[in-house]
Design a protein around this motif. Sequence first.
Motif, PDB file in Angstrom:
ATOM      1  N   ILE A  68      -0.722  10.464   8.686  1.00 35.10           N
ATOM      2  CA  ILE A  68      -0.164   9.505   7.374  1.00 35.10           C
ATOM      3  C   ILE A  68      -1.489   8.888   6.801  1.00 35.10           C
ATOM      4  N   ALA A  69      -1.281   8.885   5.411  1.00 29.46           N
ATOM      5  CA  ALA A  69      -2.386   8.047   4.987  1.00 29.46           C
ATOM      6  C   ALA A  69      -1.897   6.850   4.346  1.00 29.46           C
ATOM      7  N   ILE A  70      -2.552   5.699   4.540  1.00 28.45           N
ATOM      8  CA  ILE A  70      -2.105   4.451   3.822  1.00 28.45           C
ATOM      9  C   ILE A  70      -3.490   4.156   2.750  1.00 28.45           C
ATOM     10  N   MET A  71      -2.730   4.268   1.458  1.00 33.57           N
ATOM     11  CA  MET A  71      -3.651   4.305   0.394  1.00 33.57           C
ATOM     12  C   MET A  71      -4.338   2.959   0.123  1.00 33.57           C
TER      13      MET A  71
ATOM     14  N   ALA B 271      10.232   4.771   1.414  1.00 32.02           N
ATOM     15  CA  ALA B 271      10.446   6.267   1.523  1.00 32.02           C
ATOM     16  C   ALA B 271       9.257   7.084   1.428  1.00 32.02           C
ATOM     17  N   VAL B 272       9.226   7.683   2.778  1.00 32.13           N
ATOM     18  CA  VAL B 272       8.088   8.758   3.077  1.00 32.13           C
ATOM     19  C   VAL B 272       8.539  10.159   3.725  1.00 32.13           C
ATOM     20  N   HIS B 273       7.774  11.242   3.039  1.00 33.49           N
ATOM     21  CA  HIS B 273       8.263  12.534   3.818  1.00 33.49           C
ATOM     22  C   HIS B 273       8.471  12.361   5.161  1.00 33.49           C
ATOM     23  N   GLU B 274       9.805  13.062   5.288  1.00 24.66           N
ATOM     24  CA  GLU B 274      10.089  12.929   6.571  1.00 24.66           C
ATOM     25  C   GLU B 274       9.105  13.390   7.877  1.00 24.66           C
ATOM     26  N   SER B 275       8.868  12.800   8.775  1.00 26.60           N
ATOM     27  CA  SER B 275       7.537  12.898   9.767  1.00 26.60           C
ATOM     28  C   SER B 275       8.093  12.879  11.044  1.00 26.60           C
ATOM     29  N   ASP B 276       7.251  13.701  11.956  1.00 26.01           N
ATOM     30  CA  ASP B 276       7.505  13.914  13.658  1.00 26.01           C
ATOM     31  C   ASP B 276       6.400  13.149  14.072  1.00 26.01           C
ATOM     32  N   ALA B 277       6.626  13.162  15.187  1.00 26.93           N
ATOM     33  CA  ALA B 277       5.231  12.629  16.284  1.00 26.93           C
ATOM     34  C   ALA B 277       3.993  13.746  15.985  1.00 26.93           C
ATOM     35  N   GLY B 278       2.971  13.372  15.687  1.00 37.17           N
ATOM     36  CA  GLY B 278       1.964  14.121  15.520  1.00 37.17           C
ATOM     37  C   GLY B 278       1.391  14.446  14.117  1.00 37.17           C
ATOM     38  N   ASP B 279       2.232  13.994  13.278  1.00 38.79           N
ATOM     39  CA  ASP B 279       2.027  13.984  11.857  1.00 38.79           C
ATOM     40  C   ASP B 279       1.005  13.177  11.171  1.00 38.79           C
TER      41      ASP B 279
ATOM     42  N   THR C 189       5.460  -8.885  15.628  1.00 32.82           N
ATOM     43  CA  THR C 189       6.504  -8.268  14.930  1.00 32.82           C
ATOM     44  C   THR C 189       5.849  -8.247  13.495  1.00 32.82           C
ATOM     45  N   GLY C 190       4.795  -9.007  13.221  1.00 31.41           N
ATOM     46  CA  GLY C 190       3.908  -8.839  11.791  1.00 31.41           C
ATOM     47  C   GLY C 190       3.340  -7.415  11.584  1.00 31.41           C
ATOM     48  N   ASP C 191       3.209  -6.811  12.736  1.00 30.42           N
ATOM     49  CA  ASP C 191       2.512  -5.533  12.640  1.00 30.42           C
ATOM     50  C   ASP C 191       3.401  -4.471  12.083  1.00 30.42           C
ATOM     51  N   THR C 192       3.563  -4.604  10.613  1.00 30.36           N
ATOM     52  CA  THR C 192       4.402  -3.887   9.923  1.00 30.36           C
ATOM     53  C   THR C 192       3.599  -3.493   8.521  1.00 30.36           C
ATOM     54  N   PHE C 193       3.469  -2.292   8.253  1.00 32.37           N
ATOM     55  CA  PHE C 193       2.860  -1.960   7.059  1.00 32.37           C
ATOM     56  C   PHE C 193       3.905  -1.801   5.805  1.00 32.37           C
ATOM     57  N   ALA C 194       5.153  -1.456   6.165  1.00 31.37           N
ATOM     58  CA  ALA C 194       6.030  -1.421   4.946  1.00 31.37           C
ATOM     59  C   ALA C 194       7.460  -1.484   5.723  1.00 31.37           C
TER      60      ALA C 194
ATOM     61  N   HIS D 122       0.903  -1.210  -0.036  1.00 29.62           N
ATOM     62  CA  HIS D 122      -0.132   0.151  -0.088  1.00 29.62           C
ATOM     63  C   HIS D 122       0.789   1.081   0.001  1.00 29.62           C
ATOM     64  N   GLN D 123       0.615   2.080  -0.833  1.00 30.05           N
ATOM     65  CA  GLN D 123       1.157   3.573  -0.942  1.00 30.05           C
ATOM     66  C   GLN D 123       1.065   3.994   0.557  1.00 30.05           C
ATOM     67  N   ILE D 124       2.239   4.673   1.238  1.00 28.28           N
ATOM     68  CA  ILE D 124       2.203   5.402   2.115  1.00 28.28           C
ATOM     69  C   ILE D 124       2.237   6.724   2.188  1.00 28.28           C
ATOM     70  N   ILE D 125       1.664   7.728   2.274  1.00 29.53           N
ATOM     71  CA  ILE D 125       1.779   9.198   2.066  1.00 29.53           C
ATOM     72  C   ILE D 125       1.710  10.051   3.326  1.00 29.53           C
ATOM     73  N   ALA D 126       2.402  11.071   3.290  1.00 29.75           N
ATOM     74  CA  ALA D 126       2.182  12.275   4.255  1.00 29.75           C
ATOM     75  C   ALA D 126       1.163  13.035   3.891  1.00 29.75           C
ATOM     76  N   VAL D 127       0.205  13.285   4.696  1.00 33.40           N
ATOM     77  CA  VAL D 127      -0.952  14.289   4.545  1.00 33.40           C
ATOM     78  C   VAL D 127      -0.509  15.455   4.179  1.00 33.40           C
ATOM     79  N   ASN D 128       0.511  15.893   5.027  1.00 35.51           N
ATOM     80  CA  ASN D 128       0.977  17.243   4.659  1.00 35.51           C
ATOM     81  C   ASN D 128       2.527  17.057   4.214  1.00 35.51           C
ATOM     82  N   LYS D 129       2.764  17.165   2.977  1.00 36.25           N
ATOM     83  CA  LYS D 129       4.115  16.832   2.575  1.00 36.25           C
ATOM     84  C   LYS D 129       5.087  18.059   2.792  1.00 36.25           C
ATOM     85  N   GLY D 130       4.431  19.249   3.252  1.00 39.73           N
ATOM     86  CA  GLY D 130       5.388  20.349   3.452  1.00 39.73           C
ATOM     87  C   GLY D 130       6.508  20.614   2.418  1.00 39.73           C
ATOM     88  N   THR D 131       7.637  20.820   3.161  1.00 41.14           N
ATOM     89  CA  THR D 131       8.772  21.082   2.297  1.00 41.14           C
ATOM     90  C   THR D 131       9.969  20.163   2.785  1.00 41.14           C
TER      91      THR D 131
END
Length: 420
Positions: free
Chosen positions: A366-369, A356-364, A347-352, A323-332
């Motif tokens: 994420i959309a799993i498409m 490569a995802v836009h650099e993210s911080d806690a609180g950002d 351990t199997g609780d892994t989406f990817a 599944h594509q994983i995309i930052a909801v706010n890509k920012g800069t």
Amino acid sequence: MTPVSYFPHQNNEMYVEGIAIRDIAKQVQTPFYCYSSSAIEASYQDYQNAFSDQDALICYAVKANSNQAVLTTLAKLGSGADVVSMGEIHRAISAGIPANKIVYSGVAKTQDEITYALSLGIFQFNVESEPELELISKVATSLNTTAAVAFRINPDVCAQTHAKISTGKAENKFGIPISKARLAYKQAAALPGIKVQGVDVHIGSQLTSLAPFKEAYQRIAELVIELRADGHDISVVDVGGGLGITYLDEVIPSKQTYADMVKAQLAHLNCKIILEPGRSLLGNAGTLVSTVVFVKTGEERQFLMLDAGMNDLIRPSMYEAYHQIIAVNKGTKSLKTYDVVGPVCETGDTFAKARAVHESDAGDLIAIMSCGAYGAVMSSSYNTRMLAPEVMVKGEQFAVVRKRPSYEDIINQDVTPDWL
């Protein structure tokens, strides 16, 4: 339709139709599923237009996404339903899909389920085995009615898809082997309460090539000719579903190309065509929105730890699904490589991994498409985690179409006996 067609970024911010995902998240809280009503309608109308010159009935595969808002949307467009349980029949009827547009598939129909379906007058049973046929005959006779049936034929065709969603090979549990089909139809014609009217085939899911479909339909067409020569009045061919979607960069045949192939293989039979799309109607109409809880730096990699887990979306764990994983706010921010994981104690609780995802911080956010199909319907409350709510958007309005349960709702499903 690609995963982001109905979830575009405008000024770096993800939208669904006319609403920013962030605005929904503020009111609903994450994780939640979000569906585009316009995407569902457009996909259905693509099928409708593609098959407009054929006698075809579109029966949406309810197992892909059984939310009542989804089913009501499709019912209003004229859709029928392909169901695999009594519960799905209840859902379809409650959403306004008429019984005479329901086909009942599934490998282990019980007497109660058959009785209920017959009492409603469904269009057709897709029969999976000789013992099932005998039970349908018994129930129909006891009710002084007739069951219209089609055998699901296993054509022994490789669908060229994931092993766990391939259903048309000889080793699969589904259907009657094509080598035994004429004998099965002979048995059906001799039983009381049975009306033999069709042939059914479904070889698997997420097919990206028409070649397996073509091979299967050629074999089915030959079988129909043989069955008619045996004296059976075959007037329906159920071609199943299985047309794939674009998860990343797959090139999927258009619905018109698919319809043209169906016509080329089956038109000479002058049969009513039943088709059972599921994923190809809903898959890219939905996303799972989650929040980054932590960014953890490990010995060899960085982890993006989300508040959504495998209990919310099990496909990556179960099918190794992408599944594509995309930052909801890509920012800069630039892209960064993460293992994207959830909070479930597995351990199997892994989406990817190494994604490569836009650099993210806690609180950002994420959309799993591509989560509109086989997302919410396969979710659970494992680890006593509350089911993610479902949201539907139309234009600039949205509604919660399945609410998030409380912990009390979950716990109160259990009953502690008096003797404890």
